[in-house]
Design a protein around this motif. Structure first.
Motif, PDB file in Angstrom:
ATOM      1  N   UNK A 236       2.312  20.067   3.906  1.00 49.40           N
ATOM      2  CA  UNK A 236       1.817  19.062   2.949  1.00 49.40           C
ATOM      3  C   UNK A 236       2.705  17.824   2.914  1.00 49.40           C
ATOM      4  N   UNK A 237       4.024  18.018   3.021  1.00 48.11           N
ATOM      5  CA  UNK A 237       4.933  16.873   3.024  1.00 48.11           C
ATOM      6  C   UNK A 237       4.756  16.011   4.262  1.00 48.11           C
ATOM      7  N   UNK A 238       4.559  16.629   5.411  1.00 53.91           N
ATOM      8  CA  UNK A 238       4.335  15.881   6.650  1.00 53.91           C
ATOM      9  C   UNK A 238       3.044  15.082   6.555  1.00 53.91           C
ATOM     10  N   UNK A 239       2.021  15.703   5.984  1.00 52.17           N
ATOM     11  CA  UNK A 239       0.736  15.008   5.859  1.00 52.17           C
ATOM     12  C   UNK A 239       0.819  13.875   4.835  1.00 52.17           C
ATOM     13  N   UNK A 240       1.632  14.050   3.799  1.00 45.12           N
ATOM     14  CA  UNK A 240       1.825  12.965   2.820  1.00 45.12           C
ATOM     15  C   UNK A 240       2.519  11.784   3.487  1.00 45.12           C
ATOM     16  N   UNK A 241       3.505  12.055   4.343  1.00 46.34           N
ATOM     17  CA  UNK A 241       4.176  10.987   5.089  1.00 46.34           C
ATOM     18  C   UNK A 241       3.183  10.294   6.016  1.00 46.34           C
ATOM     19  N   UNK A 242       2.360  11.077   6.663  1.00 46.97           N
ATOM     20  CA  UNK A 242       1.317  10.515   7.538  1.00 46.97           C
ATOM     21  C   UNK A 242       0.412   9.575   6.748  1.00 46.97           C
ATOM     22  N   UNK A 243      -0.013  10.019   5.557  1.00 48.36           N
ATOM     23  CA  UNK A 243      -0.890   9.186   4.728  1.00 48.36           C
ATOM     24  C   UNK A 243      -0.193   7.903   4.307  1.00 48.36           C
ATOM     25  N   UNK A 244       1.103   7.993   4.024  1.00 49.20           N
ATOM     26  CA  UNK A 244       1.871   6.793   3.653  1.00 49.20           C
ATOM     27  C   UNK A 244       1.907   5.800   4.806  1.00 49.20           C
ATOM     28  N   UNK A 245       2.162   6.286   6.022  1.00 48.01           N
ATOM     29  CA  UNK A 245       2.218   5.392   7.178  1.00 48.01           C
ATOM     30  C   UNK A 245       0.875   4.710   7.406  1.00 48.01           C
ATOM     31  N   UNK A 246      -0.204   5.478   7.303  1.00 48.70           N
ATOM     32  CA  UNK A 246      -1.541   4.927   7.542  1.00 48.70           C
ATOM     33  C   UNK A 246      -1.925   3.938   6.447  1.00 48.70           C
ATOM     34  N   UNK A 247      -1.682   4.309   5.197  1.00 49.46           N
ATOM     35  CA  UNK A 247      -2.078   3.428   4.089  1.00 49.46           C
ATOM     36  C   UNK A 247      -1.277   2.129   4.104  1.00 49.46           C
ATOM     37  N   UNK A 248       0.007   2.218   4.507  1.00 47.21           N
ATOM     38  CA  UNK A 248       0.823   1.006   4.600  1.00 47.21           C
ATOM     39  C   UNK A 248       0.261   0.057   5.650  1.00 47.21           C
ATOM     40  N   UNK A 249      -0.096   0.606   6.807  1.00 51.58           N
ATOM     41  CA  UNK A 249      -0.654  -0.227   7.870  1.00 51.58           C
ATOM     42  C   UNK A 249      -2.023  -0.784   7.465  1.00 51.58           C
ATOM     43  N   UNK A 250      -2.810   0.012   6.792  1.00 54.21           N
ATOM     44  CA  UNK A 250      -4.122  -0.465   6.348  1.00 54.21           C
ATOM     45  C   UNK A 250      -3.960  -1.580   5.320  1.00 54.21           C
ATOM     46  N   UNK A 251      -3.008  -1.437   4.415  1.00 58.31           N
ATOM     47  CA  UNK A 251      -2.776  -2.455   3.390  1.00 58.31           C
ATOM     48  C   UNK A 251      -2.344  -3.771   4.015  1.00 58.31           C
ATOM     49  N   UNK A 252      -1.608  -3.702   5.125  1.00 57.87           N
ATOM     50  CA  UNK A 252      -1.167  -4.916   5.827  1.00 57.87           C
ATOM     51  C   UNK A 252      -2.219  -5.422   6.805  1.00 57.87           C
ATOM     52  N   UNK A 253      -3.414  -4.816   6.776  1.00 54.95           N
ATOM     53  CA  UNK A 253      -4.506  -5.206   7.661  1.00 54.95           C
ATOM     54  C   UNK A 253      -4.081  -5.122   9.126  1.00 54.95           C
ATOM     55  N   UNK A 254      -3.242  -4.129   9.407  1.00 57.58           N
ATOM     56  CA  UNK A 254      -2.783  -3.831  10.774  1.00 57.58           C
ATOM     57  C   UNK A 254      -2.030  -4.991  11.410  1.00 57.58           C
ATOM     58  N   UNK A 255      -1.357  -5.757  10.611  1.00 57.89           N
ATOM     59  CA  UNK A 255      -0.569  -6.882  11.130  1.00 57.89           C
ATOM     60  C   UNK A 255       0.919  -6.537  11.106  1.00 57.89           C
ATOM     61  N   UNK A 256       1.619  -6.976  12.128  1.00 57.44           N
ATOM     62  CA  UNK A 256       3.064  -6.833  12.159  1.00 57.44           C
ATOM     63  C   UNK A 256       3.577  -5.608  12.887  1.00 57.44           C
ATOM     64  N   UNK A 257       2.941  -4.468  12.691  1.00 56.53           N
ATOM     65  CA  UNK A 257       3.415  -3.252  13.338  1.00 56.53           C
ATOM     66  C   UNK A 257       4.703  -2.755  12.729  1.00 56.53           C
TER      67      UNK A 257
END
Length: 212
Positions: free
Chosen positions: A97-118
């Motif tokens: 569950x912790x690994x998947x929460x980290x995964x969700x954080x990485x994805x949501x962060x990139x989505x919030x930035x509209x996939x800019x910057x990397x």
């Protein structure tokens, strides 16, 4: 990084700085880090940094003897910043569950930035690794810190018997790191988080298959 002058002067040692001096140095590094992330190392001049940090050229060279030392300070700053922001999730990588929460954080962060910057660290690695051996070494060490945080979580799972004894923890940690970096790069290029999701989910599903 373009700059004024080619010479090098003796920079002030970080350990010798007063609180005010450290604050000024940190302001310079933070400004440089933001500009480099937006414009790249070569696209950022020392004049740009001076203006953004609100310092003079003499102040800049007081803290950094040459351009290369400022770039290395930016690498250290970005490493501490990226890992610091992720710490609430990295410290919970000792469970699926912790690994998947980290995964969700990485994805949501990139989505919030509209996939800019990397990735801040990955962008520096792409630009500097073939050009600056000292910077490449610093970047490799920064990635190793990130991999080590992942490995520690997986190792804790294995030590508790939640991951099979024959699971290759260092290899799994490296694969998860590679999934993050490759996924972020493709997400940036395609302006879509799907590659990042696919890369992370594939490795995490493999880790889940090794659960004891």
């Amino acid at each position: 990084m373009a700059g004024n002058g080619t010479g090098s002067v003796q920079a002030q040692n970080v350990g010798e700085l007063t609180p005010k001096g450290r604050a000024t140095r940190d302001r310079i590094v933070a400004a440089a880090a933001d500009l480099v992330f937006e414009q790249g190392v070569e696209g950022t001049s020392l004049q740009d940094i001076q203006q953004a940090a609100r310092v003079s050229g003499s102040q800049l060279y007081h803290y950094f003897g040459d351009k290369a030392s400022l770039v290395r300070a930016v690498i250290a700053w970005q490493g501490d910043t990226v890992l610091g922001h992720q710490q609430p999730w990295l410290c919970r990588l000792d469970s699926l569950p912790g690994i998947r929460a980290w995964r969700d954080h990485m994805v949501s962060t990139m989505r919030r930035r509209e996939c800019r910057g990397g990735c801040h660290i990955g962008s520096l690695a792409s630009e500097l690794s073939d050009l600056d051996p000292a910077a490449r070494s610093d970047l490799a060490a920064t990635f190793q810190r990130w991999i080590s945080a992942i490995r520690d979580g997986l190792q804790a799972m294995q030590d508790r018997g939640e991951l099979r004894a024959d699971a290759d923890v260092p290899r799994l940690a490296c694969a998860l790191m590679a999934a993050v970096e490759g996924g972020l790069l493709l997400a940036k290029a395609q302006r879509d988080v799907a590659p990042l999701e696919a890369a992370l989910d594939t490795v995490i599903d493999h880790i889940a298959s090794l659960a004891a």
